[in-house]
Scaffold this motif. Structure first.
Motif, PDB file in Angstrom:
ATOM      1  N   GLU A   1      -4.450  10.847   8.114  1.00 12.87           N
ATOM      2  CA  GLU A   1      -3.166  10.308   7.774  1.00 12.87           C
ATOM      3  C   GLU A   1      -3.091   8.725   7.822  1.00 12.87           C
ATOM      4  O   GLU A   1      -4.063   8.051   8.164  1.00 12.87           O
ATOM      5  CB  GLU A   1      -2.126  10.989   8.575  1.00 12.87           C
ATOM      6  CG  GLU A   1      -2.582  10.766  10.338  1.00 12.87           C
ATOM      7  CD  GLU A   1      -1.409  11.520  11.197  1.00 12.87           C
ATOM      8  OE1 GLU A   1      -0.775  10.952  11.771  1.00 12.87           O
ATOM      9  OE2 GLU A   1      -1.530  12.640  11.024  1.00 12.87           O
ATOM     10  N   GLY A   2      -1.964   8.328   7.152  1.00 10.64           N
ATOM     11  CA  GLY A   2      -1.602   6.823   7.121  1.00 10.64           C
ATOM     12  C   GLY A   2      -2.179   6.429   5.861  1.00 10.64           C
ATOM     13  O   GLY A   2      -2.218   5.132   5.378  1.00 10.64           O
ATOM     14  N   PHE A   3      -2.115   7.175   4.867  1.00  6.95           N
ATOM     15  CA  PHE A   3      -2.597   6.753   3.460  1.00  6.95           C
ATOM     16  C   PHE A   3      -1.555   6.568   2.505  1.00  6.95           C
ATOM     17  O   PHE A   3      -0.235   7.273   2.952  1.00  6.95           O
ATOM     18  CB  PHE A   3      -3.424   7.837   2.857  1.00  6.95           C
ATOM     19  CG  PHE A   3      -4.882   8.357   3.341  1.00  6.95           C
ATOM     20  CD1 PHE A   3      -6.075   7.332   3.390  1.00  6.95           C
ATOM     21  CD2 PHE A   3      -5.165   9.436   4.295  1.00  6.95           C
ATOM     22  CE1 PHE A   3      -7.045   7.757   4.180  1.00  6.95           C
ATOM     23  CE2 PHE A   3      -6.224   9.747   4.908  1.00  6.95           C
ATOM     24  CZ  PHE A   3      -7.186   8.728   4.966  1.00  6.95           C
ATOM     25  N   VAL A   4      -1.770   5.727   1.546  1.00  3.95           N
ATOM     26  CA  VAL A   4      -0.345   5.552   0.504  1.00  3.95           C
ATOM     27  C   VAL A   4      -0.446   6.812  -0.313  1.00  3.95           C
ATOM     28  O   VAL A   4      -1.485   7.302  -0.739  1.00  3.95           O
ATOM     29  CB  VAL A   4      -0.720   4.123  -0.285  1.00  3.95           C
ATOM     30  CG1 VAL A   4       0.169   4.122  -1.264  1.00  3.95           C
ATOM     31  CG2 VAL A   4      -0.993   3.020   0.475  1.00  3.95           C
ATOM     32  N   PRO A   5       0.809   7.174  -0.475  1.00  4.72           N
ATOM     33  CA  PRO A   5       0.919   8.571  -1.522  1.00  4.72           C
ATOM     34  C   PRO A   5       0.370   8.431  -2.659  1.00  4.72           C
ATOM     35  O   PRO A   5       0.279   7.469  -3.291  1.00  4.72           O
ATOM     36  CB  PRO A   5       2.400   8.577  -1.488  1.00  4.72           C
ATOM     37  CG  PRO A   5       2.862   8.034  -0.205  1.00  4.72           C
ATOM     38  CD  PRO A   5       1.888   6.996  -0.080  1.00  4.72           C
ATOM     39  N   GLY A   6      -0.640   9.472  -2.809  1.00  2.00           N
ATOM     40  CA  GLY A   6      -1.207   9.326  -4.263  1.00  2.00           C
ATOM     41  C   GLY A   6      -2.562   8.625  -4.277  1.00  2.00           C
ATOM     42  O   GLY A   6      -3.304   8.516  -5.161  1.00  2.00           O
ATOM     43  N   GLU A   7      -2.947   7.855  -3.181  1.00  2.00           N
ATOM     44  CA  GLU A   7      -4.079   6.876  -3.404  1.00  2.00           C
ATOM     45  C   GLU A   7      -5.558   7.897  -3.407  1.00  2.00           C
ATOM     46  O   GLU A   7      -5.453   8.986  -2.801  1.00  2.00           O
ATOM     47  CB  GLU A   7      -4.334   6.034  -2.251  1.00  2.00           C
ATOM     48  CG  GLU A   7      -4.573   6.542  -0.738  1.00  2.00           C
ATOM     49  CD  GLU A   7      -4.856   5.346   0.258  1.00  2.00           C
ATOM     50  OE1 GLU A   7      -5.624   4.526   0.031  1.00  2.00           O
ATOM     51  OE2 GLU A   7      -3.924   5.593   1.057  1.00  2.00           O
ATOM     52  N   ASP A   8      -6.364   7.333  -3.946  1.00  3.46           N
ATOM     53  CA  ASP A   8      -7.649   8.018  -3.926  1.00  3.46           C
ATOM     54  C   ASP A   8      -8.304   7.652  -2.565  1.00  3.46           C
ATOM     55  O   ASP A   8      -8.319   6.513  -1.995  1.00  3.46           O
ATOM     56  CB  ASP A   8      -8.658   7.224  -5.064  1.00  3.46           C
ATOM     57  CG  ASP A   8      -9.999   7.817  -5.210  1.00  3.46           C
ATOM     58  OD1 ASP A   8     -10.021   9.045  -5.113  1.00  3.46           O
ATOM     59  OD2 ASP A   8     -10.836   7.275  -5.554  1.00  3.46           O
ATOM     60  N   VAL A   9      -8.828   8.834  -1.806  1.00  3.96           N
ATOM     61  CA  VAL A   9      -9.445   8.717  -0.518  1.00  3.96           C
ATOM     62  C   VAL A   9     -10.865   9.072  -0.697  1.00  3.96           C
ATOM     63  O   VAL A   9     -11.124  10.164  -1.076  1.00  3.96           O
ATOM     64  CB  VAL A   9      -8.548   9.342   0.429  1.00  3.96           C
ATOM     65  CG1 VAL A   9      -9.221   9.542   1.949  1.00  3.96           C
ATOM     66  CG2 VAL A   9      -7.153   9.106   0.499  1.00  3.96           C
ATOM     67  N   GLY A  10     -11.646   8.030  -0.325  1.00  4.90           N
ATOM     68  CA  GLY A  10     -13.307   8.306  -0.248  1.00  4.90           C
ATOM     69  C   GLY A  10     -13.649   9.217   0.792  1.00  4.90           C
ATOM     70  O   GLY A  10     -12.966   9.075   2.032  1.00  4.90           O
ATOM     71  N   ILE A  11     -14.369  10.253   0.728  1.00  3.50           N
ATOM     72  CA  ILE A  11     -14.809  11.278   1.691  1.00  3.50           C
ATOM     73  C   ILE A  11     -16.357  11.070   1.842  1.00  3.50           C
ATOM     74  O   ILE A  11     -17.182  11.122   1.061  1.00  3.50           O
ATOM     75  CB  ILE A  11     -14.617  12.587   1.345  1.00  3.50           C
ATOM     76  CG1 ILE A  11     -13.182  12.805   1.212  1.00  3.50           C
ATOM     77  CG2 ILE A  11     -15.172  13.385   2.320  1.00  3.50           C
ATOM     78  CD1 ILE A  11     -12.894  14.244   0.340  1.00  3.50           C
ATOM     79  N   ALA A  12     -16.528   9.977   2.909  1.00  2.00           N
ATOM     80  CA  ALA A  12     -17.956   9.700   3.139  1.00  2.00           C
ATOM     81  C   ALA A  12     -18.767  10.590   3.764  1.00  2.00           C
ATOM     82  O   ALA A  12     -18.113  11.493   4.655  1.00  2.00           O
ATOM     83  CB  ALA A  12     -18.058   8.313   3.994  1.00  2.00           C
TER      84      ALA A  12
END
Length: 180
Positions: A122-133
């Motif tokens: 959580e804490g992401f900007v709505p709609g942002e691309d989130v990398g999954i390492a």
């Protein structure tokens, strides 16, 4: 007196007036200083397949394999190096055994569904691309700024620490967790 092991038939074959010549395909490979190679077979230019790159020194073995398998006969090969040295040899085709055919499956293979692993951050900007390492995939954050990623168990097990990182590419939010 011992009897011969063979049986003569009729008359002796007539001697031939001319001997039968033994001929081999004559392959000449000219190597240029930059490594390009020109190949001729019995004086006829032998070129790579259309749209393939020009022959190079590294293609030497591949060219000979192609020629011996196409003609199924020995080749007399001359290699003319850029420095003026010449190498000559007789190359014989490989006597490869045929591989056994692959067994035909009885029916279509049943596809097994992979075991999935859930990640949450959580804490992401709505709609942002989130990398999954390990970074093997990307997902989008939901409208409320949360991120849910699904990995196969095999993908999650690729990490010896079993840690997975979610990284927001816009917000810079970083979540490190262990898959459930």
């Amino acid at each position: 007196m011992a009897r011969p092991r063979y049986k003569r038939t009729g008359s002796e074959p007539e001697p031939r007036d001319e001997p039968v010549p033994v001929t081999l395909l004559h392959v000449v490979m000219d190597i240029a200083p930059d490594g390009r190679m020109t190949v001729t077979v019995d004086g006829t230019l032998y070129e790579p397949e259309p749209f393939a790159p020009a022959w190079r020194r590294e293609d030497f073995a591949r060219v000979l394999d192609q020629l011996t398998s196409q003609h199924r006969s020995p080749l007399r090969v001359e290699v003319h190096e850029a420095d003026g040295t010449t190498f000559t040899d007789i190359i014989t085709p490989n006597t490869r055994r045929r591989a056994r055919p692959e067994p035909v499956p009885d029916g279509p293979a049943r596809r097994v569904m992979p075991e999935l692993v859930t990640l949450h951050g959580e804490g992401f900007v709505p709609g942002e691309d989130v990398g999954i390492a390990i970074v093997i995939a990307h997902g989008d954050a939901a409208l409320d700024g949360t991120m849910r990623a699904l990995l196969t168990a095999e993908q999650a097990n690729a990490s010896p620490t079993r840690e997975v990182v979610l990284l927001g590419r816009v917000s810079g939010t970083l979540t490190i967790g262990h898959p459930e």
